[in-house]
Design a protein around this motif. Structure first.
Motif, PDB file in Angstrom:
ATOM      1  N   TYR A 196      18.970  41.018  45.564  1.00  0.00           N
ATOM      2  CA  TYR A 196      19.455  40.297  44.125  1.00  0.00           C
ATOM      3  C   TYR A 196      18.268  40.453  43.289  1.00  0.00           C
ATOM      4  O   TYR A 196      17.725  38.778  43.616  1.00  0.00           O
ATOM      5  N   ILE A 197      17.293  40.844  42.590  1.00  0.00           N
ATOM      6  CA  ILE A 197      16.851  40.398  41.426  1.00  0.00           C
ATOM      7  C   ILE A 197      17.667  39.516  40.559  1.00  0.00           C
ATOM      8  O   ILE A 197      16.674  38.285  40.253  1.00  0.00           O
ATOM      9  N   LEU A 198      18.058  39.777  39.824  1.00  0.00           N
ATOM     10  CA  LEU A 198      18.822  39.195  38.870  1.00  0.00           C
ATOM     11  C   LEU A 198      20.283  38.733  39.115  1.00  0.00           C
ATOM     12  O   LEU A 198      20.762  40.115  40.363  1.00  0.00           O
ATOM     13  N   ASP A 199      21.042  38.388  38.503  1.00  0.00           N
ATOM     14  CA  ASP A 199      22.785  39.027  38.574  1.00  0.00           C
ATOM     15  C   ASP A 199      22.803  39.724  39.072  1.00  0.00           C
ATOM     16  O   ASP A 199      24.465  40.131  39.021  1.00  0.00           O
ATOM     17  N   ASN A 200      22.661  40.659  37.891  1.00  0.00           N
ATOM     18  CA  ASN A 200      23.082  42.165  37.899  1.00  0.00           C
ATOM     19  C   ASN A 200      22.178  43.098  37.749  1.00  0.00           C
ATOM     20  O   ASN A 200      22.329  44.391  38.061  1.00  0.00           O
ATOM     21  N   ILE A 201      21.115  43.148  38.804  1.00  0.00           N
ATOM     22  CA  ILE A 201      20.083  43.515  39.427  1.00  0.00           C
ATOM     23  C   ILE A 201      20.019  43.356  40.622  1.00  0.00           C
ATOM     24  O   ILE A 201      19.710  42.540  40.928  1.00  0.00           O
ATOM     25  N   GLY A 202      19.680  44.741  41.611  1.00  0.00           N
ATOM     26  CA  GLY A 202      19.550  44.239  42.485  1.00  0.00           C
ATOM     27  C   GLY A 202      18.027  45.548  43.450  1.00  0.00           C
ATOM     28  O   GLY A 202      19.032  46.925  42.921  1.00  0.00           O
ATOM     29  N   LEU A 203      18.285  45.237  44.322  1.00  0.00           N
ATOM     30  CA  LEU A 203      17.345  46.225  45.623  1.00  0.00           C
ATOM     31  C   LEU A 203      17.928  46.987  46.370  1.00  0.00           C
ATOM     32  O   LEU A 203      18.684  45.533  47.458  1.00  0.00           O
ATOM     33  N   ASP A 204      18.351  48.064  46.929  1.00  0.00           N
ATOM     34  CA  ASP A 204      18.875  48.168  48.320  1.00  0.00           C
ATOM     35  C   ASP A 204      18.021  48.932  48.870  1.00  0.00           C
ATOM     36  O   ASP A 204      17.194  50.018  48.082  1.00  0.00           O
ATOM     37  N   LEU A 205      17.762  48.715  50.524  1.00  0.00           N
ATOM     38  CA  LEU A 205      17.084  49.568  51.883  1.00  0.00           C
ATOM     39  C   LEU A 205      17.840  49.965  51.973  1.00  0.00           C
ATOM     40  O   LEU A 205      18.706  49.380  52.949  1.00  0.00           O
ATOM     41  N   ASP A 206      18.299  51.566  52.742  1.00  0.00           N
ATOM     42  CA  ASP A 206      19.326  51.986  53.485  1.00  0.00           C
ATOM     43  C   ASP A 206      18.680  53.056  53.895  1.00  0.00           C
ATOM     44  O   ASP A 206      17.499  53.084  53.831  1.00  0.00           O
ATOM     45  N   PHE A 207      18.868  52.798  55.575  1.00  0.00           N
ATOM     46  CA  PHE A 207      18.373  53.782  56.920  1.00  0.00           C
ATOM     47  C   PHE A 207      19.041  55.110  56.766  1.00  0.00           C
ATOM     48  O   PHE A 207      21.510  54.611  56.976  1.00  0.00           O
ATOM     49  N   ILE A 208      19.235  55.961  56.068  1.00  0.00           N
ATOM     50  CA  ILE A 208      20.425  57.278  56.597  1.00  0.00           C
ATOM     51  C   ILE A 208      20.740  58.093  57.134  1.00  0.00           C
ATOM     52  O   ILE A 208      19.676  58.182  57.516  1.00  0.00           O
ATOM     53  N   MET A 209      22.102  58.519  58.403  1.00  0.00           N
ATOM     54  CA  MET A 209      21.745  58.739  59.170  1.00  0.00           C
ATOM     55  C   MET A 209      22.746  60.693  59.508  1.00  0.00           C
ATOM     56  O   MET A 209      23.866  59.990  58.543  1.00  0.00           O
ATOM     57  N   GLY A 210      22.331  60.960  59.323  1.00  0.00           N
ATOM     58  CA  GLY A 210      23.152  62.856  58.927  1.00  0.00           C
ATOM     59  C   GLY A 210      23.415  63.264  60.462  1.00  0.00           C
ATOM     60  O   GLY A 210      22.611  62.863  61.511  1.00  0.00           O
ATOM     61  N   ASP A 211      24.459  64.562  60.646  1.00  0.00           N
ATOM     62  CA  ASP A 211      24.847  64.969  61.424  1.00  0.00           C
ATOM     63  C   ASP A 211      23.778  66.183  62.010  1.00  0.00           C
ATOM     64  O   ASP A 211      23.632  66.405  63.209  1.00  0.00           O
ATOM     65  N   ASN A 212      22.723  66.209  61.303  1.00  0.00           N
ATOM     66  CA  ASN A 212      21.993  67.369  61.163  1.00  0.00           C
ATOM     67  C   ASN A 212      20.498  66.760  61.290  1.00  0.00           C
ATOM     68  O   ASN A 212      19.330  67.018  61.694  1.00  0.00           O
ATOM     69  N   ASN A 213      20.430  65.904  62.104  1.00  0.00           N
ATOM     70  CA  ASN A 213      18.977  64.916  62.358  1.00  0.00           C
ATOM     71  C   ASN A 213      18.308  65.093  61.703  1.00  0.00           C
ATOM     72  O   ASN A 213      16.849  64.625  61.547  1.00  0.00           O
ATOM     73  N   GLU A 214      18.337  64.767  59.952  1.00  0.00           N
ATOM     74  CA  GLU A 214      17.759  64.630  58.981  1.00  0.00           C
ATOM     75  C   GLU A 214      17.881  62.850  58.419  1.00  0.00           C
ATOM     76  O   GLU A 214      18.686  62.761  57.752  1.00  0.00           O
ATOM     77  N   ASN A 215      17.465  62.097  59.400  1.00  0.00           N
ATOM     78  CA  ASN A 215      17.670  60.246  59.559  1.00  0.00           C
ATOM     79  C   ASN A 215      16.313  60.532  57.954  1.00  0.00           C
ATOM     80  O   ASN A 215      15.453  60.891  58.474  1.00  0.00           O
ATOM     81  N   ASN A 216      16.428  59.648  57.123  1.00  0.00           N
ATOM     82  CA  ASN A 216      15.333  58.921  56.339  1.00  0.00           C
ATOM     83  C   ASN A 216      15.992  57.402  55.047  1.00  0.00           C
ATOM     84  O   ASN A 216      17.231  57.294  56.155  1.00  0.00           O
ATOM     85  N   ILE A 217      14.810  57.729  54.666  1.00  0.00           N
ATOM     86  CA  ILE A 217      15.377  55.933  54.083  1.00  0.00           C
ATOM     87  C   ILE A 217      15.055  56.184  52.676  1.00  0.00           C
ATOM     88  O   ILE A 217      14.488  56.933  52.162  1.00  0.00           O
ATOM     89  N   ARG A 218      16.285  55.646  51.553  1.00  0.00           N
ATOM     90  CA  ARG A 218      16.214  55.447  50.574  1.00  0.00           C
ATOM     91  C   ARG A 218      16.234  53.808  50.117  1.00  0.00           C
ATOM     92  O   ARG A 218      16.630  53.128  50.392  1.00  0.00           O
TER      93      ARG A 218
END
Length: 129
Positions: free
Chosen positions: A99-121
């Motif tokens: 969280y940068i401020l009380d209402n603004i934040g950053l997320d870093l997600d690792f996405i795992m899919g069934d089609n093996n197209e894993n990526n980072i968001r």
């Protein structure tokens, strides 16, 4: 003596009632996100909307979508786990929050899919209390 006790009781009542009202306002909040998908390959920028439900003790759950990609998630102050669907295949996310401020934040997600197209968001989230 009775006046002093009455004043103290009224002060405590007003302080605690204001605190409860603030908490009630933040139980459900709309969220707008700007997502940078596949930052480990060709970057795709999308936007998403959703609802975030505060559960207390820095825990939350919510729902977000960009129109085709839908996700339910649960999280804590430091991270979240999500279960969703990208329009054709199920996908699972695990990530970290900052969280940068009380209402603004950053997320870093690792996405795992069934089609093996894993990526980072990477996403920038704005919560409206």
């Amino acid at each position: 003596m009775k006046k002093i006790m009455l004043i103290i009781v009224l002060l405590f009542t007003s302080v605690f009632s204001q605190d409860k009202q603030k908490k009630k306002q933040k139980d459900i909040s709309p969220v707008i996100s700007i997502r940078y998908d596949q930052i480990d390959d060709e970057v795709v920028v999308t936007d998403a909307i959703g609802l975030k439900f505060g559960l207390g003790n820095d825990r939350f759950t919510g729902y977000d979508t960009d129109g085709t990609d839908h996700r339910l998630y649960v999280g804590w102050k430091f991270g979240k786990i999500g279960f969703g669907h990208d329009g054709t295949n199920p996908e699972y996310t695990i990530g970290a929050n900052y969280y940068i401020l009380d209402n603004i934040g950053l997320d870093l997600d690792f996405i795992m899919g069934d089609n093996n197209e894993n990526n980072i968001r990477l996403s920038l989230n704005i919560n409206f209390p």
